[in-house]
Design a protein around this motif. Structure first.
Motif, PDB file in Angstrom:
ATOM      1  N   PRO A  12       0.647  -1.029   0.059  1.00  0.00           N
ATOM      2  CA  PRO A  12      -0.070   0.033  -0.002  1.00  0.00           C
ATOM      3  C   PRO A  12       0.700   1.263  -0.159  1.00  0.00           C
ATOM      4  CG  PRO A  12      -0.759  -1.612   1.570  1.00  0.00           C
ATOM      5  CD  PRO A  12       0.503  -2.086   1.395  1.00  0.00           C
ATOM      6  N   GLU A 253      -9.359   1.701  -0.312  1.00  0.00           N
ATOM      7  CA  GLU A 253      -8.454   0.603   0.013  1.00  0.00           C
ATOM      8  C   GLU A 253      -8.252  -0.352  -0.595  1.00  0.00           C
ATOM      9  OE1 GLU A 253      -6.249  -1.404   2.782  1.00  0.00           O
ATOM     10  OE2 GLU A 253      -6.822   0.736   2.952  1.00  0.00           O
ATOM     11  N   ARG A 256      -5.520   0.824  -3.211  1.00  0.00           N
ATOM     12  CA  ARG A 256      -4.072   0.768  -2.121  1.00  0.00           C
ATOM     13  C   ARG A 256      -3.802  -0.825  -2.236  1.00  0.00           C
ATOM     14  NH1 ARG A 256      -3.692   4.111   2.896  1.00  0.00           N
ATOM     15  NH2 ARG A 256      -1.553   3.137   2.990  1.00  0.00           N
ATOM     16  N   GLU A 290      -9.952   8.310   2.314  1.00  0.00           N
ATOM     17  CA  GLU A 290      -8.525   7.421   2.546  1.00  0.00           C
ATOM     18  C   GLU A 290      -8.317   7.212   3.640  1.00  0.00           C
ATOM     19  OE1 GLU A 290      -4.590   6.899   0.093  1.00  0.00           O
ATOM     20  OE2 GLU A 290      -5.117   9.044   0.436  1.00  0.00           O
ATOM     21  N   ARG A 291      -8.266   8.105   4.654  1.00  0.00           N
ATOM     22  CA  ARG A 291      -7.851   8.118   5.652  1.00  0.00           C
ATOM     23  C   ARG A 291      -8.803   7.281   6.863  1.00  0.00           C
ATOM     24  NH1 ARG A 291      -6.744  13.021   6.220  1.00  0.00           N
ATOM     25  NH2 ARG A 291      -8.630  13.858   6.720  1.00  0.00           N
ATOM     26  N   SER A 294      -7.785   3.696   6.088  1.00  0.00           N
ATOM     27  CA  SER A 294      -6.692   3.218   6.907  1.00  0.00           C
ATOM     28  C   SER A 294      -6.849   3.153   8.292  1.00  0.00           C
ATOM     29  CB  SER A 294      -5.473   4.412   6.546  1.00  0.00           C
ATOM     30  OG  SER A 294      -4.331   4.052   7.113  1.00  0.00           O
ATOM     31  N   GLU A 295      -7.544   4.176   8.873  1.00  0.00           N
ATOM     32  CA  GLU A 295      -7.779   3.955  10.249  1.00  0.00           C
ATOM     33  C   GLU A 295      -8.963   2.905  10.878  1.00  0.00           C
ATOM     34  OE1 GLU A 295      -8.874   8.103  11.170  1.00  0.00           O
ATOM     35  OE2 GLU A 295      -6.850   8.815  11.061  1.00  0.00           O
TER      36      GLU A 295
END
Length: 300
Positions: A12, A253, A256, A290-291, A294-295
């Protein structure tokens, strides 16, 4: 100028967001590039059209060179798109196509795509986008598929020679409308390395049987360019983010996780009247999504 950008990689990495100039048609190209750079975009999806980089006007090579300097100045990557509505025919949208029964009309579209390949090579673009066109009235589908392979084959060869990917977009209402159609074409052509896919996330929501994130995973080996916008099931209308039905964190996601390294270009061609503000809001939305992916620990 030629800086090939890998489309895939191992592991990623942050996605590279772009905005389509077909959604900034009220701006000069230099102003559009400056805007996108100031907003924090990584690149631009450049539609060849009369208001920005006209592929049919004189001195294309010198104008392309100026555009290359501007892209370098602003630190923007680029993908070249060929979906201008009236660039070849001032009265018929997206005509002529690669499927036109008239050989001279088909040749005009092929010539446009060959020009786009040369422009892409000179700009250091990773990909040139194209589409099939709608099935002509009364035309047997088998004839149209053969015609598409015959017309797009030489363009793929030219792209291979130039070191550029030719990225075909499945377009609702066209002969090549979905991922199954893309695989039919690439198989008919013998799976050439230069032939890839433009994956439009909204189109996946509109008509693919699988959810958009699943489409990303299934298409990953062939994806060379990505377009993104919101959309509703069964309705081909490009919408600003939040106005449709797509759940974006899983989509981002998936991009990525599958190692996509090309541009993810916002595609809002009917919203140029609000282009600068939508460009700002779109990047904020995508970075937040996107955040969240990831989180939130979203998995493909």
């Amino acid at each position: 100028m030629s800086h090939p950008t890998p489309e895939t990689g191992s592991g990623p990495a942050p996605l590279r967001f772009a905005y389509g100039t077909n959604g900034l048609t009220d701006l000069r190209l230099t102003d559009a590039l400056a805007l996108l750079s100031d907003l924090g975009y990584d690149g631009v999806s450049l539609t060849l059209d009369h208001m920005h980089l006209d592929p049919l006007a004189p001195d294309l090579a010198s104008r392309t060179c100026r555009a290359a300097r501007d892209l370098e100045r602003y630190g923007l990557g680029v993908a070249v798109e060929t979906g201008a509505r009236y660039v070849l025919d001032a009265r018929r949208k997206h005509h002529p196509t690669l499927l036109d029964p008239d050989p001279q009309a088909r040749a005009a579209r092929v010539d446009l795509l060959l020009r786009a390949v040369r422009v892409a090579a000179d700009l250091g673009a990773a990909a040139v986008h194209c589409f099939s066109g709608a099935l002509p009235p009364g035309e047997p589908e088998e004839t149209a598929w053969r015609r598409l392979a015959d017309t797009i084959g030489p363009v793929a060869d030219a792209a291979a020679a130039a070191g550029v990917a030719l990225a075909v977009e499945p377009e609702p209402g066209h002969l090549l409308a979905d991922l199954a159609g893309f695989h039919r074409l690439r198989t008919a052509l013998g799976d050439p390395a230069a032939l890839g896919l433009t994956l439009d996330i909204g189109h996946c929501q509109c008509l693919e049987p699988a959810p958009p994130a699943a489409c990303v995973r299934a298409a990953a080996p062939w994806v060379r360019h990505v377009q993104i916008e919101d959309m509703r099931r069964g309705v081909h209308e490009h919408l600003p983010f939040g106005d449709g039905e797509i759940d974006f964190p899983p989509v981002l996601e998936a991009l990525r996780a599958t190692g996509y390294r090309g541009l993810v270009g916002v595609e809002l061609p009917r919203h140029s009247h609000a282009g600068p503000e939508l460009a700002r809001a779109s990047l904020r939305f995508l970075r937040d999504a996107e955040r969240a992916a990831s989180e939130g620990g979203i998995r493909c």
